[in-house]
Scaffold this active site. Sequence first.
Site, PDB file in Angstrom:
ATOM      1  N   ARG A  26       0.775  -1.212   0.033  1.00  0.00           N
ATOM      2  CA  ARG A  26      -0.111   0.130  -0.055  1.00  0.00           C
ATOM      3  C   ARG A  26       0.944   1.173   0.177  1.00  0.00           C
ATOM      4  NH1 ARG A  26      -0.851   4.507   2.923  1.00  0.00           N
ATOM      5  NH2 ARG A  26      -0.566   3.334   4.783  1.00  0.00           N
ATOM      6  N   ASP A  27       1.600   1.551   0.826  1.00  0.00           N
ATOM      7  CA  ASP A  27       2.343   2.709   1.128  1.00  0.00           C
ATOM      8  C   ASP A  27       3.588   2.790   0.282  1.00  0.00           C
ATOM      9  OD1 ASP A  27       3.072   5.319   2.301  1.00  0.00           O
ATOM     10  OD2 ASP A  27       4.048   4.520   4.011  1.00  0.00           O
ATOM     11  N   HIS A 222       6.381   4.837  12.474  1.00  0.00           N
ATOM     12  CA  HIS A 222       6.452   4.723  11.064  1.00  0.00           C
ATOM     13  C   HIS A 222       7.509   5.779  10.648  1.00  0.00           C
ATOM     14  CE1 HIS A 222       4.213   3.926   6.948  1.00  0.00           C
ATOM     15  NE2 HIS A 222       4.822   5.073   6.809  1.00  0.00           N
ATOM     16  N   HIS A 224      10.462   7.355   8.035  1.00  0.00           N
ATOM     17  CA  HIS A 224      11.080   7.487   6.899  1.00  0.00           C
ATOM     18  C   HIS A 224      12.436   7.942   6.698  1.00  0.00           C
ATOM     19  CE1 HIS A 224       7.232   8.043   4.060  1.00  0.00           C
ATOM     20  NE2 HIS A 224       7.004   7.457   5.217  1.00  0.00           N
ATOM     21  N   CYS A 255       5.162   9.810   0.039  1.00  0.00           N
ATOM     22  CA  CYS A 255       3.884  10.158   0.180  1.00  0.00           C
ATOM     23  C   CYS A 255       3.527  11.021  -0.973  1.00  0.00           C
ATOM     24  CB  CYS A 255       3.723  11.197   1.546  1.00  0.00           C
ATOM     25  SG  CYS A 255       2.266  11.637   1.721  1.00  0.00           S
ATOM     26  N   ASN A 264      10.214   4.880   2.915  1.00  0.00           N
ATOM     27  CA  ASN A 264      10.031   4.127   4.087  1.00  0.00           C
ATOM     28  C   ASN A 264      11.236   3.419   4.572  1.00  0.00           C
ATOM     29  OD1 ASN A 264       6.883   4.240   4.752  1.00  0.00           O
ATOM     30  ND2 ASN A 264       7.017   3.665   2.777  1.00  0.00           N
TER      31      ASN A 264
END
Length: 315
Positions: A26-27, A222, A224, A255, A264
């Site tokens: 997903r991300d 989470h 980055h 993003c 990420n």
Amino acid sequence: MTETPDAPGREPDLPARVTIYEVGPRDGLQNESGLVPTAAKAEFVRRLLAAGLPVVEATSFVHPRWVPQLADAGELLDLLAADLGDTARELPVLVPNERGLDRALERGCRHVAVFGSATETFAQRNLNRSFEEQFAMFEPTVRRARDAGADVRAYLSMCFGDPWEGPVPIDQVVAAGRRMLDLGASQLSLGDTIGVGTAGHVRALLAAFDDAGLGSDVLAVHFHDTYGQALANAHAALQHGITTFDASAGGLGGCPYAESATGNLATEDLVWLLRGLGVETGVDLDALVATSTWMAGVLGRPSPSRVVQALSPAG
């Protein structure tokens, strides 16, 4: 078998085991300009599960206009259901609003996530809502999800810095996080969306959540890696007692609403760190590296993960 570091000097008081919350499908893929075939996405999810990732976030039921890469969310889940059966219903999906929730519930999803902002500007740009309005938008989504028997996770973005507003006050992040949890979310993932956080900032933020009565049992992180700090930040969170870490296979991701957000934290890099510290993950690093190497081939470019580069000539 891949050589991995042992832990001759394991730090005291570290968690014995952590959960890696894999966000690659997903991300990791959402910001790719070229559309990845749905069948390849399904294969990506299957490979990640086979590598031992305990949680794999499959997709997002976001409007195709906002994230074209995820326009095939329903088709993807149908493919996975045909192959994985009831296991597919356990895969988390992101739902930006009630319409997204409806689509997730139609397919029997048991785990959903909402995505909020710790800052006004990002709420406006990402959600088309003010900072205050976002909570009103999330309330019926979370309530209906829980009424349907689904678990709800909350992401909170811009917890360390915002590209438009600069450093984000810690008390502002804690207040926003509390409101997300008060809506009914079972876990809050604290996002360093543009990767400006440092280990000291991580410790201070987590201590502030402790002071607010929101401990490590309801928090995830989470990170980055924009400034190369993701692993140091993960180590700081681990020392604080955090046991859920978001990561993306091969370091994929960014993003779409924040141009300064780069990839990420790579799942492989995190696994290497944790193994060196003697912390269990249940992940087969060889299988994970092979999966990221394969996905790099699908995308047509090398993986940014340092561990993938070190262990795979095609990484």
